[in-house]
Each structure stands twice: as structure tokens, then as C-alpha cells.
Design a protein around this motif. Sequence first.
Motif, short mmCIF file in Angstrom:
data_model
loop_
_atom_site.label_atom_id
_atom_site.label_comp_id
_atom_site.label_asym_id
_atom_site.label_seq_id
_atom_site.Cartn_x
_atom_site.Cartn_y
_atom_site.Cartn_z
N HIS A 171 10.72 -0.41 -3.06
CA HIS A 171 10.72 -1.52 -4.02
C HIS A 171 11.52 -2.71 -3.47
N ALA A 172 12.70 -2.42 -2.90
CA ALA A 172 13.53 -3.49 -2.36
C ALA A 172 12.87 -4.16 -1.17
N PHE A 173 12.24 -3.34 -0.31
CA PHE A 173 11.63 -3.90 0.89
C PHE A 173 10.40 -4.72 0.55
N ARG A 174 9.68 -4.35 -0.49
CA ARG A 174 8.52 -5.16 -0.88
C ARG A 174 8.97 -6.56 -1.32
N ILE A 175 10.08 -6.62 -2.05
CA ILE A 175 10.63 -7.92 -2.44
C ILE A 175 10.96 -8.74 -1.19
N ARG A 176 11.58 -8.08 -0.20
CA ARG A 176 11.93 -8.78 1.04
C ARG A 176 10.68 -9.19 1.81
N LYS A 210 16.82 13.72 -3.58
CA LYS A 210 17.50 12.43 -3.39
C LYS A 210 16.77 11.58 -2.35
N THR A 211 16.24 12.23 -1.32
CA THR A 211 15.53 11.49 -0.27
C THR A 211 14.31 10.78 -0.84
N LYS A 212 13.56 11.46 -1.71
CA LYS A 212 12.36 10.86 -2.29
C LYS A 212 12.71 9.77 -3.29
N VAL A 213 13.80 9.96 -4.03
CA VAL A 213 14.25 8.90 -4.93
C VAL A 213 14.68 7.68 -4.12
N LYS A 214 15.41 7.92 -3.02
CA LYS A 214 15.84 6.81 -2.17
C LYS A 214 14.66 6.09 -1.55
N LEU A 215 13.62 6.85 -1.20
CA LEU A 215 12.41 6.23 -0.66
C LEU A 215 11.83 5.23 -1.65
N CYS A 216 11.76 5.62 -2.92
CA CYS A 216 11.24 4.71 -3.95
C CYS A 216 12.11 3.46 -4.05
N SER A 238 0.83 -1.20 0.00
CA SER A 238 0.00 0.00 0.00
C SER A 238 0.87 1.26 0.00
N THR A 239 1.93 1.25 0.80
CA THR A 239 2.84 2.39 0.88
C THR A 239 3.53 2.63 -0.46
N LEU A 240 3.97 1.54 -1.09
CA LEU A 240 4.63 1.65 -2.39
C LEU A 240 3.68 2.19 -3.45
N HIS A 241 2.45 1.70 -3.43
CA HIS A 241 1.44 2.17 -4.39
C HIS A 241 1.22 3.67 -4.24
N LYS A 242 1.12 4.12 -3.00
CA LYS A 242 0.91 5.55 -2.74
C LYS A 242 2.11 6.36 -3.20
N ALA A 243 3.32 5.85 -2.94
CA ALA A 243 4.54 6.56 -3.35
C ALA A 243 4.63 6.67 -4.86
N ARG A 244 4.27 5.60 -5.56
CA ARG A 244 4.33 5.64 -7.02
C ARG A 244 3.36 6.67 -7.59
N GLN A 245 2.23 6.84 -6.93
CA GLN A 245 1.27 7.84 -7.39
C GLN A 245 1.71 9.25 -7.02
N THR A 246 2.16 9.42 -5.78
CA THR A 246 2.54 10.75 -5.30
C THR A 246 3.83 11.24 -5.94
N LEU A 251 6.56 12.05 -10.74
CA LEU A 251 7.58 12.79 -11.47
C LEU A 251 8.99 12.37 -11.06
N TYR A 252 9.10 11.49 -10.08
CA TYR A 252 10.42 11.06 -9.60
C TYR A 252 10.82 9.70 -10.18
N SER A 253 10.11 9.21 -11.17
CA SER A 253 10.42 7.92 -11.79
C SER A 253 10.46 6.82 -10.72
N CYS A 254 9.31 6.57 -10.10
CA CYS A 254 9.25 5.69 -8.95
C CYS A 254 8.77 4.28 -9.29
N THR A 255 8.70 3.95 -10.56
CA THR A 255 8.28 2.59 -10.92
C THR A 255 9.47 1.65 -10.88
N SER A 256 9.18 0.37 -10.80
CA SER A 256 10.24 -0.63 -10.70
C SER A 256 11.16 -0.61 -11.92
#
Length: 206
Positions: A187-192, A177-183, A51-59, A62-67
Amino acid sequence: MRPPRSLLLVVPLVLLHHLSWARNLPATAPAGPGPFPCLGLAQSLLKAVSSTLHKARQTLELYSCTSEEIDHEDITKDKTSTVEACLPLELTMNGSCLASSKASSMTTLCLSSIYEDLKMYQVEFKAINAKLLMDPQRQIILDQNMLAAMDELMQALNLSSTSVPHTAPVEELDLYKTKVKLCILLHAFRIRAVTIDRMMSYLNSS
């Protein structure tokens, strides 16, 4: 504009290996003979991070937050042994929520590694969230449900850590950079989280 690709880490092979192995574990497992709180907590964690990742990808559109657009980073590489320790062998349940009198050392190592993974990600996410709270626009902050789900699973595992405490490096505040790192981390944590959920399902059916 995105920062130069050299600012971000390349895709570690361990992430690809980790995701491939996670997919080979059963997606669901039949209910065990008794309560299995770690399984439910792992499922809640996976739901929260998704859910958090989905929200981040929408919000952060413009930061290229897709996998496909990010450069993946595994912060646990060379620090934990989850991939090796959690191989789908005949593992015996142990721990406060995996009680058994015949606990195997392999299972203990697996659960300890999962605990260490969660602790490392928890530190990183909290450090990122502290920076996001400094954003005057408050464009995005981490969902507290995800942080709570991480904490609840760690408490349920009830494992004492003997490793050196992990601390996030102190970096200059750069909200881009913080928002890019969040993305990247989400993504990595969802895999884990997928791997953890599959592992708990496997243990539940053992």
C-alpha cells in the motif's frame, strides 16, 4: 486474529502529505520532444505494483489487507527527502534518461531521492519474498514483474548512491506478520509509485 495494533506502526503524516501532493501533479502529460524512457518505466512500475497489490488483497483476504484495515508505514520517513525535493518547480531534466545540458540541482536531488526510495523498498520486498518462499503452502510470493520494474527504473536513473546501504533487519520467521507487512508495504509503495509516475510526467512536460 490480527496481531495487537501496538505491533504495527501508526499512520505517518508524511504518507498523507505525500499522497495529497502526488494527486496535485498532472495525471498525464503531453509527449515531450524526444524519447523519455523514465516516464514509460515509471508507468510500468505503477502498473506492476497495482497488479501485485490487487492480487495480495485477494489472496490475503483474511489478513485485513485493504487500505482501510491496515496501519500504514513509510519506511523512507526521515531517510529520504522525496516530498521536499520533488516539489513541482521549474525542474530541468537530467540523468541518463533525462538528458539536458542545463540540469538543475533540484532535479538531481529529486531523482536521487526517488532512486533511494526504490532501493529501500527493493531491499524490503526481497527480504519479505525470501520469507514467503519458506511458507510450505506458498500462499503468495511477490510478482517478479514488480521487482524487475523497480530494477529497470533504478538502472535508467543511473544515479550513484552515496548513502549508507539499506539492509532489512533480521527478524524471527513469522509468516503471519510477514504477510501483514507485505500488505503494509505494498500500500505504501503504491502511493510512492503514483508520486514517481506523476513526477516523471511533470518532468516530461517541462
